[in-house]
Motif scaffolding. Structure first.
Motif: not given
Length: 133
Positions: A59-69
């Motif tokens: 499975d790929p590694v997930v990098v996320s950026v939320d609405q607050d940055g």
């Protein structure tokens, strides 16, 4: 009675090309039909083997950026300055690692650009940007 405008004493000097055209068209059709058959002229009996299970991709590694940055690496919050180092550690464990970048629709583009730059600087080349349909 029929009248002829040609003198019977003159020799017909024009060549009739209709038979020539007919022969050329027949040859063209023969070449069009036989050419595809010539490419498969080599008969090869391929060896039979047992079916081999394909390698299951991780499975790929997930990098996320939320609405607050804020940055997240696999659902764990990471400081922006530590994202690159964390990704380098992940790449050291698995050189063929794949990354999915997810960013909130309302987040500043600069934050997404920082995340992409960190991924690139960490040496990861397989990246996909996730969107909603």
């Amino acid at each position: 009675m029929s009248f002829s405008t040609q003198d019977s004493d003159e020799v017909l000097s024009e060549m009739n090309v209709t038979p020539l055209v007919d022969v050329m068209l027949v040859l063209l059709v023969v070449f069009i039909v036989t050419t595809p058959m010539m490419t498969n002229a080599i008969k090869i009996n391929l060896p039979k083997t047992d079916a081999v299970a394909t390698e299951k991709k991780k499975d790929p590694v997930v990098v996320s950026v939320d609405q607050d940055g804020k940055f997240f690496l696999a659902k764990n919050e990471v400081a922006p300055e530590l994202l690159e180092k964390s990704l380098q550690d992940v790449k050291a464990q698995d050189p063929e690692v794949r990354v999915q970048l997810q960013a909130d629709e309302g987040v500043n583009y600069g934050q997404v650009a920082k995340a992409m730059a960190s991924i690139e600087r960490s040496g990861i080349t397989k990246i996909s940007v996730m969107t909603a349909r």
